[in-house]
Design a protein around this motif. Structure first.
Motif, short mmCIF file in Angstrom:
data_model
loop_
_atom_site.label_atom_id
_atom_site.label_comp_id
_atom_site.label_asym_id
_atom_site.label_seq_id
_atom_site.Cartn_x
_atom_site.Cartn_y
_atom_site.Cartn_z
N ILE A 157 0.91 -1.19 -0.05
CA ILE A 157 -0.08 0.00 0.00
C ILE A 157 0.78 1.14 0.06
O ILE A 157 0.70 2.20 -0.78
CB ILE A 157 -0.81 0.08 1.25
CG1 ILE A 157 -1.87 -1.07 1.22
CG2 ILE A 157 -1.86 1.33 1.32
CD1 ILE A 157 -3.00 -1.35 2.36
N GLN A 158 1.97 1.17 0.72
CA GLN A 158 2.84 2.22 0.96
C GLN A 158 3.52 2.53 -0.49
O GLN A 158 3.26 3.71 -1.02
CB GLN A 158 3.98 1.93 1.80
CG GLN A 158 5.10 2.86 1.75
CD GLN A 158 4.85 4.29 2.55
OE1 GLN A 158 4.08 4.16 3.42
NE2 GLN A 158 5.04 5.41 2.18
N MET A 159 3.67 1.42 -1.20
CA MET A 159 4.54 1.60 -2.58
C MET A 159 3.22 2.20 -3.37
O MET A 159 3.67 3.10 -4.35
CB MET A 159 5.01 0.36 -3.05
CG MET A 159 6.16 0.15 -2.55
SD MET A 159 7.02 -1.39 -3.54
CE MET A 159 6.08 -2.90 -2.87
N LEU A 160 2.06 1.57 -3.37
CA LEU A 160 1.01 2.23 -4.34
C LEU A 160 0.78 3.63 -4.12
O LEU A 160 0.29 4.25 -5.18
CB LEU A 160 -0.26 1.25 -4.28
CG LEU A 160 -0.39 -0.18 -4.83
CD1 LEU A 160 -1.40 -0.97 -4.52
CD2 LEU A 160 -0.09 -0.08 -6.41
N LEU A 161 0.80 4.02 -2.88
CA LEU A 161 0.61 5.55 -2.65
C LEU A 161 1.59 6.36 -2.98
O LEU A 161 1.44 7.35 -3.55
CB LEU A 161 0.45 5.56 -0.81
CG LEU A 161 -0.89 5.11 -0.42
CD1 LEU A 161 -0.99 5.12 1.10
CD2 LEU A 161 -2.16 6.30 -0.74
N PHE B 290 -1.64 -0.19 -10.46
CA PHE B 290 -2.71 0.30 -9.73
C PHE B 290 -2.58 1.57 -9.07
O PHE B 290 -1.52 1.52 -7.93
CB PHE B 290 -3.35 -0.88 -8.91
CG PHE B 290 -4.66 -0.21 -8.28
CD1 PHE B 290 -6.16 -0.01 -8.91
CD2 PHE B 290 -4.69 -0.11 -6.84
CE1 PHE B 290 -6.96 0.43 -8.09
CE2 PHE B 290 -5.67 0.18 -6.23
CZ PHE B 290 -6.93 0.85 -6.59
N HIS B 291 -3.20 2.72 -9.28
CA HIS B 291 -3.09 3.84 -8.63
C HIS B 291 -4.03 4.17 -7.36
O HIS B 291 -5.11 4.11 -7.62
CB HIS B 291 -2.93 5.19 -9.69
CG HIS B 291 -2.55 6.30 -8.57
ND1 HIS B 291 -1.39 6.53 -8.25
CD2 HIS B 291 -3.17 7.43 -8.48
CE1 HIS B 291 -1.24 7.83 -7.62
NE2 HIS B 291 -2.48 8.38 -7.85
N LEU B 292 -3.34 4.37 -6.21
CA LEU B 292 -4.43 4.59 -5.14
C LEU B 292 -4.63 6.13 -5.06
O LEU B 292 -3.74 6.96 -5.05
CB LEU B 292 -3.75 4.16 -3.95
CG LEU B 292 -3.75 2.80 -3.57
CD1 LEU B 292 -3.25 2.48 -1.96
CD2 LEU B 292 -5.36 2.19 -3.40
N PRO B 293 -5.98 6.45 -5.09
CA PRO B 293 -6.29 8.03 -5.24
C PRO B 293 -6.07 8.56 -3.93
O PRO B 293 -5.83 8.02 -2.60
CB PRO B 293 -7.64 7.98 -5.45
CG PRO B 293 -8.29 6.64 -5.03
CD PRO B 293 -7.06 5.75 -5.03
N GLU B 294 -6.22 9.93 -3.82
CA GLU B 294 -6.21 10.76 -2.56
C GLU B 294 -7.50 10.98 -2.05
O GLU B 294 -8.29 11.45 -2.93
CB GLU B 294 -5.13 11.77 -2.57
CG GLU B 294 -3.79 11.39 -2.64
CD GLU B 294 -2.61 12.66 -2.69
OE1 GLU B 294 -3.12 13.76 -2.50
OE2 GLU B 294 -1.37 12.47 -3.10
N GLY B 295 -7.62 10.89 -0.50
CA GLY B 295 -8.79 11.48 -0.24
C GLY B 295 -9.22 10.57 1.07
O GLY B 295 -8.40 10.12 1.60
N LYS B 296 -10.65 10.50 1.01
CA LYS B 296 -10.93 9.47 2.50
C LYS B 296 -11.18 8.30 2.17
O LYS B 296 -11.75 7.91 1.09
CB LYS B 296 -12.34 10.19 2.94
CG LYS B 296 -12.76 9.86 4.19
CD LYS B 296 -13.93 10.50 4.68
CE LYS B 296 -14.88 9.65 5.31
NZ LYS B 296 -16.26 10.01 5.48
N ASN C 289 -15.34 -7.59 -10.28
CA ASN C 289 -14.94 -6.50 -10.87
C ASN C 289 -14.31 -5.58 -9.94
O ASN C 289 -14.74 -4.43 -9.88
CB ASN C 289 -16.15 -5.58 -11.56
CG ASN C 289 -16.02 -5.98 -13.09
OD1 ASN C 289 -14.93 -6.33 -13.65
ND2 ASN C 289 -17.04 -6.15 -13.62
N ILE C 290 -13.41 -6.06 -8.94
CA ILE C 290 -13.04 -5.29 -7.86
C ILE C 290 -11.60 -4.38 -8.34
O ILE C 290 -10.91 -5.17 -9.15
CB ILE C 290 -12.66 -6.09 -6.73
CG1 ILE C 290 -14.06 -6.39 -5.99
CG2 ILE C 290 -11.97 -5.50 -5.62
CD1 ILE C 290 -14.12 -7.60 -5.14
N ASN C 291 -11.42 -3.25 -7.97
CA ASN C 291 -10.45 -2.43 -8.47
C ASN C 291 -9.04 -3.10 -8.10
O ASN C 291 -8.21 -3.26 -9.35
CB ASN C 291 -10.33 -0.92 -8.11
CG ASN C 291 -11.75 -0.45 -8.43
OD1 ASN C 291 -12.56 -0.59 -7.93
ND2 ASN C 291 -11.49 0.59 -9.56
#
Lengths: 126, 554
Positions: free
Chosen positions: B256-260, B283-289, B399-401
């Motif tokens: 997760i750290q890497m994806l972020l 896969f790119h983790l978006p920013e937000g809540k 269809n999970i991201n």
């Protein structure tokens, strides 16, 4: 008193005494050696062997080995006697001496077995 | 004793043997003492052999009749009695023998003996794998594919049978026994010089620890790959000297750290594990809540990562009964599920969240949570934890991201750490670097070698690189760059990137190939294409090729 020890001791010693009974006498004269005694010696030896089976200790294995030696020698003696008797009709001096000396060998094995058995008994603390 | 199965058989056959001997003796004694009929004016009595012969075929119910002469009445009366004695004695003997052969203890002894023989016959490097399940099954398959052997210990007979039905080639010996039994580990060859490692990835941390202790006592030289899910356990294992400690949740938080922060790094690691090439977008983790469902061991790790990156997150613990196990501070921060899924998700603010991570231990819960979350907020990014490999298809169609699979991570980690320790070392050092470093390396690999470079390991020793080793022993100085020259034309350079060079205690990440001189015992990790790898192999092994690229002959 340990009943198992009594039984196995009884058969081990009886195997030796019967074996001696058959072996004792003139080596060349079959008349002096009873075939029934040989039969009894074989049976008792087999029972003694069976009683020693399954003991995984060092002394148990050696005891079993001596018994197996005695069995083989006695059964060989009986087999030779039977074969010669039914093929040649009677035993000559040579065959007689072979039969008796085979049982003599078995006697040695039985004596070793008894000595080991006594030694083990003395060594045990109870 | 070696043959305990034979001893067991003999011991149990004691009484039946004696019964047979005694009944025979009684029967024979009776026959020889009874008078037979008159033959040639003489009473014929059976000899011992006659009697033995008669009893032998009567007791076994073969029954040839009355030999050598027809019996007298006293003999017949005795024979009727002896038939009952001897036949019963004989059947008792046979019956006992058959029941012993079917005896579970006896069968397990036989199996043990066969297992030990099979393990002893293995003359190649092998690994001991404890427990046979979906994860270790994959590990076994990969080990065999890489030319290693495997030995499995499994307690559950059903699972053991599953392995037998798998029909692995070469065969995988399996022992049905308690996994932490030192005797079982010894039988599995933990003391063998061919044993190259032991894998224990049980759910139960304490069981893993117990195995680690036992294995270390039996043979401290063997590398252990042990799973640990808590920090405390990891420390315990480190103190024991366990070489490979695998914490799936830590690996996930690392991911997760890497994806972020470093998607290129993630791509690089995935390629090293052989799970994709350099082209596939990470896969790119978006920013937000964020909303995270499940606040167990994995939830804790995720929380640490998100906090470190200053990401706003709401945690939901799915099991409200666990409320009292958390500290007061945590109780205030975490949302406990006390209504149905939809209400809780609304309460957590799913409408304005950018991503939801379903990380509970139950696959069905995870799937249903994500589908509800999508209904509330169609734009939400869904991330799931998949616990059981068997459910792969289900997760695929949902269809999970992004799907995290702790068990799959364990498989890759184990294989890399045990079979390719140098790959594992490279990954361990790479994840400590930042995005710029990874991006640069990625760019260089793509430009030089292509989208899917192959990985090649070279050991500079007599066995693997004879020509090189010979020259190095003669104190000749050979640069790493020599290996990149083309065999066809030594002035040309093959597309080769050296990723890592290991030398005794030193480690060079991305060594400068024209600077570094080779030493005996070096291990080098290359990324290159097939042709170039073939060139490296030739140059390292063949004195003529080496002489050519060094410019000593044409």
């Amino acid at each position: 008193m340990n009943f198992d020890k009594l039984i196995s001791g009884f058969f081990i010693i009886l195997a030796m005494t019967l074996n001696f009974g058959f072996f004792y006498g003139d080596l060349s004269n079959i008349e002096l050696h009873s075939k029934y005694e040989l039969f009894a010696a074989i049976v008792v030896n087999l029972i003694a062997t069976t009683l020693k089976i399954g003991d995984k200790t060092q002394i148990g294995s050696v005891l079993l080995a001596t018994s197996l030696v005695a069995d083989i020698q006695l059964i060989a003696a009986a087999t030779i006697w039977t074969i010669v008797y039914y093929t040649a009709g009677a035993l000559d001096t040579h065959t007689t001496s072979v039969v008796i000396s085979l049982s003599g060998g078995a006697l040695l094995a039985n004596i070793t077995s008894v000595i080991l058995y006594i030694g083990e008994t003395i060594k045990s603390k109870r | 004793m070696k043959n305990s199965s034979l001893w067991l058989l003999l011991q149990k056959m004691r009484v039946p043997f004696i019964v047979i001997v005694v009944t025979y003796t009684i029967a024979i004694a009776g026959l020889i003492s009874l008078d037979g009929i008159e033959v040639d004016g003489k009473i014929y009595r059976m000899t011992i052999f006659d009697a033995f012969y008669f009893v032998t075929y009567t007791a076994t119910t073969i029954g040839f009749g009355e030999v050598p002469y027809t019996f007298s009445y006293p003999q017949r009366m005795w024979v009727s009695a002896l038939i009952y004695i001897t036949v019963i004695g004989w059947f008792y003997g046979i019956g006992s023998l058959l029941s012993i052969l079917q005896d579970k203890l006896f069968i397990s002894e036989i199996k043990k003996t066969a297992f030990r023989k099979k393990v002893r016959k293995i003359r190649e490097d092998f690994f001991i794998i404890l427990g046979y399940n979906n994860v270790t099954k994959k590990i076994v398959g990969k080990m065999l594919a890489q030319g290693y052997r495997a030995v499995v210990i499994e307690k559950n007979p059903d699972r053991a049978n599953e392995l037998v039905l798998e029909n692995y080639v070469p065969s995988v010996p399996i022992l049905e026994a308690d996994i932490y039994d030192p005797k079982a580990l010894e039988l599995a060859g933990i003391k063998s010089k061919y044993c190259k490692g032991l894998v224990s990835l049980f759910e139960n941390d304490n069981l893993n620890l117990k195995i680690a202790i036992t294995a270390k006592i039996l043979n401290s030289k063997i590398p252990l790959a042990i799973k640990s899910t808590t920090k405390h356990m990891t420390e315990n294992l480190e103190d024991l000297g366990v070489e490979i400690i695998e914490n799936p949740f830590e690996i996930i938080s690392q991911q997760i750290q890497m994806l972020l922060t470093a998607p290129s790094l993630y791509k690089l690691v995935r390629w090293m594990h052989g799970r994709g090439d350099l082209r596939t977008m990470a896969f790119h983790l978006p920013e937000g809540k964020y909303i995270i469902c499940g606040y167990g061991r994995m939830g804790h790790e995720i929380k640490n990562v998100l906090e470190k990156n200053n990401i706003d997150a709401v945690f939901i613990e799915m099991d409200a009964t666990k409320k009292n196990t958390f500290s007061k501070k945590e109780q205030g921060e975490i949302l406990f599920k006390d209504a149905d899924d939809k209400e809780v998700l609304l309460q957590a603010g799913t409408e304005d969240a950018v991503a939801i991570i379903a990380g509970s231990k139950d696959d069905t819960t995870n799937l249903s949570l994500l589908s509800i979350a999508r209904k509330i907020n169609p734009n939400i990014v869904t991330i799931a934890r998949e616990n059981d490999i068997e459910n792969q298809a289900l997760f695929h169609y949902a269809n999970i991201n992004y799907v995290f699979m702790p068990s799959r991570l364990l498989i890759y980690k184990t294989i890399a750490a045990l079979i390719d320790p140098i790959v594992d070392k490279f990954i361990a050092h790479a994840v400590k670097q930042d995005e710029t470093w990874a991006k640069e390396l990625l760019g260089m690999l793509k430009a030089k070698v292509g989208d899917n470079p192959s990985i090649y390991k070279l050991f500079v020793d007599d066995q693997h690189a004879r020509a090189l080793a010979e020259r190095i022993k003669r104190k000749e100085s050979i640069k790493l760059e020599t290996l990149t020259r083309s065999r066809a034309n030594r002035d040309e350079r093959n597309p080769i990137v050296a990723l890592l060079l290991l030398r005794k205690d030193e480690l060079y990440l991305l060594p400068d190939m024209s600077e570094i001189t080779l030493e005996y015992g070096d291990q080098i990790l290359f990324a290159s294409d097939r042709d170039a790898i073939e060139d490296i192999e030739y140059i390292a092994e063949n004195i003529h090729e080496l002489a050519y690229v060094l410019g000593e002959r044409n």
